[in-house]
Design an enzyme around this catalytic site. Sequence first.
Site, PDB file in Angstrom:
ATOM      1  N   LEU A  17       0.813  -1.223   0.000  1.00  0.00           N
ATOM      2  CA  LEU A  17       0.000   0.000   0.000  1.00  0.00           C
ATOM      3  C   LEU A  17       0.853   1.283   0.000  1.00  0.00           C
ATOM      4  CD1 LEU A  17      -2.838   1.406   0.421  1.00  0.00           C
ATOM      5  CD2 LEU A  17      -2.383   1.206   2.865  1.00  0.00           C
ATOM      6  N   ASP A  18       1.592   1.469   1.094  1.00  0.00           N
ATOM      7  CA  ASP A  18       2.348   2.715   1.273  1.00  0.00           C
ATOM      8  C   ASP A  18       3.468   2.817   0.234  1.00  0.00           C
ATOM      9  OD1 ASP A  18       0.882   3.453   3.630  1.00  0.00           O
ATOM     10  OD2 ASP A  18       2.055   2.008   4.772  1.00  0.00           O
ATOM     11  N   LYS A  52      11.312   1.428   5.021  1.00  0.00           N
ATOM     12  CA  LYS A  52      10.142   1.176   4.161  1.00  0.00           C
ATOM     13  C   LYS A  52       9.718  -0.282   4.245  1.00  0.00           C
ATOM     14  CE  LYS A  52      10.681   5.024   1.070  1.00  0.00           C
ATOM     15  NZ  LYS A  52      11.288   5.518  -0.156  1.00  0.00           N
ATOM     16  N   GLY A  53       8.433  -0.499   4.469  1.00  0.00           N
ATOM     17  CA  GLY A  53       7.884  -1.856   4.532  1.00  0.00           C
ATOM     18  C   GLY A  53       8.005  -2.516   5.894  1.00  0.00           C
ATOM     19  N   ILE A  54       8.721  -1.880   6.807  1.00  0.00           N
ATOM     20  CA  ILE A  54       8.999  -2.472   8.127  1.00  0.00           C
ATOM     21  C   ILE A  54       7.900  -2.087   9.130  1.00  0.00           C
ATOM     22  CG2 ILE A  54      10.735  -2.616   9.970  1.00  0.00           C
ATOM     23  CD1 ILE A  54      11.668  -3.713   7.175  1.00  0.00           C
ATOM     24  N   ARG A  56       5.683  -1.190  12.543  1.00  0.00           N
ATOM     25  CA  ARG A  56       5.845  -0.031  13.424  1.00  0.00           C
ATOM     26  C   ARG A  56       6.919  -0.265  14.497  1.00  0.00           C
ATOM     27  NH1 ARG A  56       0.337   1.726  15.933  1.00  0.00           N
ATOM     28  NH2 ARG A  56      -0.210   1.443  13.733  1.00  0.00           N
ATOM     29  N   SER A 123      -0.107  -5.149   3.131  1.00  0.00           N
ATOM     30  CA  SER A 123       0.581  -4.015   3.735  1.00  0.00           C
ATOM     31  C   SER A 123       0.904  -4.320   5.188  1.00  0.00           C
ATOM     32  CB  SER A 123      -0.311  -2.770   3.676  1.00  0.00           C
ATOM     33  OG  SER A 123       0.241  -1.739   4.469  1.00  0.00           O
ATOM     34  N   ALA A 124       2.096  -3.907   5.613  1.00  0.00           N
ATOM     35  CA  ALA A 124       2.480  -4.080   7.015  1.00  0.00           C
ATOM     36  C   ALA A 124       1.730  -3.110   7.915  1.00  0.00           C
ATOM     37  CB  ALA A 124       3.982  -3.853   7.153  1.00  0.00           C
ATOM     38  N   LYS A 126      -1.052  -1.179   9.997  1.00  0.00           N
ATOM     39  CA  LYS A 126      -2.331  -1.379  10.684  1.00  0.00           C
ATOM     40  C   LYS A 126      -3.316  -0.283  10.299  1.00  0.00           C
ATOM     41  CE  LYS A 126      -0.372  -4.157  14.317  1.00  0.00           C
ATOM     42  NZ  LYS A 126       0.371  -4.213  15.544  1.00  0.00           N
ATOM     43  N   LYS A 154       7.967  -8.201   6.762  1.00  0.00           N
ATOM     44  CA  LYS A 154       8.839  -8.179   5.588  1.00  0.00           C
ATOM     45  C   LYS A 154      10.269  -7.938   6.071  1.00  0.00           C
ATOM     46  CE  LYS A 154       5.036  -5.970   3.081  1.00  0.00           C
ATOM     47  NZ  LYS A 154       4.491  -4.766   2.425  1.00  0.00           N
ATOM     48  N   ASP A 179       7.310  -1.087  -3.245  1.00  0.00           N
ATOM     49  CA  ASP A 179       8.251   0.024  -3.422  1.00  0.00           C
ATOM     50  C   ASP A 179       9.468  -0.134  -2.511  1.00  0.00           C
ATOM     51  OD1 ASP A 179       6.724   0.521  -1.050  1.00  0.00           O
ATOM     52  OD2 ASP A 179       7.561   2.537  -1.028  1.00  0.00           O
TER      53      ASP A 179
HETATM   54  C1  BG6 Z   1       4.459  -0.084   5.915  1.00  0.00           C
HETATM   55  C2  BG6 Z   1       5.264   1.183   5.756  1.00  0.00           C
HETATM   56  O1  BG6 Z   1       3.564  -0.170   4.850  1.00  0.00           O
HETATM   57  O2  BG6 Z   1       3.722  -0.064   7.133  1.00  0.00           O
HETATM   58  C3  BG6 Z   1       6.148   1.395   6.973  1.00  0.00           C
HETATM   59  O3  BG6 Z   1       6.071   1.082   4.593  1.00  0.00           O
HETATM   60  C4  BG6 Z   1       5.307   1.361   8.237  1.00  0.00           C
HETATM   61  O4  BG6 Z   1       6.799   2.635   6.840  1.00  0.00           O
HETATM   62  C5  BG6 Z   1       4.523   0.045   8.300  1.00  0.00           C
HETATM   63  O5  BG6 Z   1       6.121   1.464   9.384  1.00  0.00           O
HETATM   64  C6  BG6 Z   1       3.625  -0.055   9.540  1.00  0.00           C
HETATM   65  O6  BG6 Z   1       2.635   0.924   9.472  1.00  0.00           O
HETATM   66  P1  BG6 Z   1       1.665   1.335  10.674  1.00  0.00           P
HETATM   67  O7  BG6 Z   1       0.680   2.260  10.018  1.00  0.00           O
HETATM   68  O8  BG6 Z   1       1.020   0.080  11.183  1.00  0.00           O
HETATM   69  O9  BG6 Z   1       2.509   1.996  11.708  1.00  0.00           O
HETATM   70 MG    MG Z   2       5.593   0.292   0.661  1.00  0.00          MG
END
Ligand code: BG6
Ligand code: MG
Length: 225
Positions: A17-18, A52-54, A56, A123-124, A126, A154, A179
């Site tokens: 997503l992000d 990125k992708g990691i 929270r 997507s990681a 929440k 991821k 990405d």
């Molecule tokens: C991922 C983002 O999609 O989601 C990360 O690339 C982010 O930057 C992760 O830390 C967790 O997101 P959230 O909204 O649960 O804090």
């Molecule tokens: Mg992403």
Amino acid sequence: MMAKAKFDQIKGFVFDLDGVITDTSVYHSIAWHQLADKLGVTWTKTLEDGLKGISRMDSLEMILKAGNKENDYTQEEKVALATEKNDNYVNEIMKMTPANILPGIKPFLDELRSNGYLISLASASKNGPTVLDKLALTDYFPEIVDPATLSKGKPDPEIYVKGAELLNLKPEECIGVEDAAAGVQAINAANETSIGIGDPTILSEADINFKETAEMTLDAIKQAL
Ligand code: BG6
Ligand code: MG
């Protein structure tokens, strides 16, 4: 790199997503940068890309580690810091509208839908369902992997394996779109075909690379496979 699947084998798409659907990766970065400054951790491009992708909490750990501060906070304090970052992030996403969808994504989702491809979200975040709602894209994603159910984030393949399972597809029948380098690694480890969107030097492990979301069409993917 040799692509894993032929175009005709593909039946579904599993999306990050992000940074793929919308540019929330910028909001994540701004919010983490703010927190890093507060913690006295130097913000670098390498740290920014690596986050990125990691998830929270893993992101917070990465930031603390970058500043050699991983042992300076209790678990309770860490949760409070991550909550503070999330509050700042949520403030930003509440202002989002469908105008925040990245170029070419809506037409691509329509193209997938009208050609009978199945679609899920891996997507990681929440905050994924909230972001989709703000973008008015909820209907395109009937299947969303719940990141709270994951045992590993991821680059572990778990989230992409689940994304395919939700569609009742084999991994080889899916293309994952990312990405982040950690996300491309997760797709590859799940044995799905990977599309990396963005800097090809950072996403060199992707089976297919597009510099911009606007380049992603079924035709361009067919050419690349
Ligand atoms: C991922 C983002 O999609 O989601 C990360 O690339 C982010 O930057 C992760 O830390 C967790 O997101 P959230 O909204 O649960 O804090
Ligand atoms: Mg992403």
